[in-house]
Design an enzyme around this catalytic site. Structure first.
Site, short mmCIF file in Angstrom:
data_model
loop_
_atom_site.label_atom_id
_atom_site.label_comp_id
_atom_site.label_asym_id
_atom_site.label_seq_id
_atom_site.Cartn_x
_atom_site.Cartn_y
_atom_site.Cartn_z
N MET A 15 0.81 -1.23 0.02
CA MET A 15 -0.15 -0.03 0.10
C MET A 15 0.65 1.31 0.07
SD MET A 15 -3.17 -1.18 2.49
CE MET A 15 -4.20 0.27 2.23
N GLY A 17 -0.37 4.35 -0.46
CA GLY A 17 -1.11 5.60 0.21
C GLY A 17 -1.63 5.99 -1.30
N SER A 21 -3.42 1.15 -5.11
CA SER A 21 -3.15 0.05 -4.15
C SER A 21 -4.32 0.21 -3.06
CB SER A 21 -1.74 0.20 -3.63
OG SER A 21 -1.81 1.48 -2.58
N MET A 40 6.18 0.44 2.79
CA MET A 40 7.76 0.20 2.63
C MET A 40 8.09 1.69 2.70
SD MET A 40 8.55 -2.46 -0.38
CE MET A 40 7.62 -1.40 -1.84
N CYS A 109 13.28 -1.19 -8.21
CA CYS A 109 12.43 -1.05 -7.13
C CYS A 109 11.44 -2.38 -7.21
CB CYS A 109 11.98 0.34 -6.83
SG CYS A 109 10.93 0.29 -5.38
N CYS A 207 10.77 8.82 -6.62
CA CYS A 207 10.54 8.95 -5.31
C CYS A 207 11.76 9.73 -4.43
CB CYS A 207 10.21 7.75 -4.41
SG CYS A 207 11.36 6.36 -4.07
#
Length: 371
Positions: A15, A17, A21, A40, A109, A207
């Site tokens: 998830m 946010g 998801s 994570m 990732c 990110c």
């Protein structure tokens, strides 16, 4: 399905946010699974402090995921993967640029964190499935006993390009429930179920580099960087000074800081000499592309065998937003591959991925090392 049966099947849901998801967690619950929500913690860059960025994995995103989990009535955990993320993703990101290539950290990732570390956690938690909000589909062919990775229903959101590395064991454990829906339907489901992230923007930026300044990030994290280098034309003549080769990527036009009567583009990077070759737009096109570490998910129907080589008529992309272009892929026995496109493709960039398709199905892919 009874409540007892539902609670015997657990699914680990990554998830972020975001709306995708969040709805994935809801859909798994509707399908009789007991979702275990996991967010994570990957990096320490505070994207929330940079105005105008659409990044993920920020402190606010973690809190959003927590609220959604509470709304859905499912358990929620935050896992600290900072060390692994720096080692596997950030270090590789910097080293790839230092080789004169352009990385795709989102693919790495997915490979090492989402479908590496989370699989380990799912096994410990006794979860039958690992779930993400990716737009893709998984089909099982009973005749061949092979799992296939299929494009999403919403072709504008399809994310099979960033999933080409998946193997049969991983596909057997994965679920991508959002892949069966249009993005508009996903937002409608979130709105209907009272998930406050229904209208939240999609994450777009890397990110850990939310401001988009990749060279600046490298400069803050590495000391032994080259200084100014040379811009060369296609004949090898010096035509200006660069800021250092790692500031540039194949196909780049803006930010060169060099005047010319005709538009100039980066056509090649030579890291060992700190040189950047500039040429015209026409110089960016090629038909032949080479890739390494090719992962074959499933075999197309029509293939030809020539010794250890496998030849297949397919389509392929050389970057996420590129169009599918047809051609012949030759897969060699050492997991290298050569794609000969029917028509030239533009700005083939070492470090990016060559991802191959047979109609709706993703055949596999590898890392481009030459175009």
């Amino acid at each position: 399905m009874t409540g007892t049966e539902a609670t015997t099947k657990k699914a680990l849901v990554a998830m972020s946010g975001g709306v995708d998801s969040s709805v994935a967690a809801y859909l798994m619950k509707e399908n009789g699974f007991l979702p275990v929500g996991v967010t994570m913690m990957l990096h320490e860059e505070d994207a929330a402090s940079i105005v105008g960025t659409h990044s993920c994995c920020t402190p606010d995103d973690i809190e959003d995921a927590r609220v959604v989990a509470s709304t859905l009535g499912i358990s929620f955990h935050v896992v600290n993967f900072l060390e692994g993320f720096r080692e596997c993703i950030i270090t590789d990101f910097i080293e790839t640029y230092m080789r004169g290539e352009t990385p795709n950290p989102c693919i790495e990732c997915n490979r090492y964190m989402k479908f590496g570390r989370l699989f380990e956690m799912a096994e410990k938690e006794g979860c039958e499935k690992v779930v993400t909000g990716h737009y893709a589909r998984i089909e099982y062919d009973e005749k061949s006993e092979i799992y296939r990775l299929k494009r999403a229903v919403d072709k504008t959101k399809d994310q099979t390009y960033v999933l080409y590395f998946l193997d049969q064991q991983q596909l057997s454990k994965l679920a991508f429930p959002d892949g069966e829906y249009e993005k508009t339907e996903i937002r409608e489901i979130a709105e209907r179920e009272g998930l406050f992230v229904a209208s939240k923007h999609d994450s777009q930026d890397i990110c850990f580099v939310p401001d988009g300044d990749y060279a600046g990030f490298i400069e803050r994290n590495r000391d032994d960087l080259p200084g100014e280098g040379d811009f060369l034309d296609m004949d090898g003549n010096v035509i200006g000074k660069s800021k250092g080769y790692f500031h540039y990527t194949i196909g780049q036009r803006k930010g060169l800081g060099i005047s010319s009567t005709a538009p100039l583009y980066v056509t090649k990077i030579i890291p060992e000499k700190n040189q950047v070759i500039l040429g015209s737009n026409d110089d960016l096109f090629t038909r032949e592309v080479h890739a390494i570490n090719f992962n074959l998910i499933s075999m197309p129907e029509n293939v030809t065998y020539q010794g250890d080589d496998i030849l297949m008529h397919v389509t392929a992309k050389v970057r996420y937003r590129a169009k599918d272009t047809s051609g012949v892929l030759t897969l060699h026995g050492d997991k290298t591959a050569t794609m000969l496109f029917d028509e030239p493709v533009r700005a083939v960039t070492p470090g990016q991925s060559l991802v191959v398709y047979d109609g709706e199905y993703c055949v596999g892919g590898g890392i481009i090392n030459e175009g």
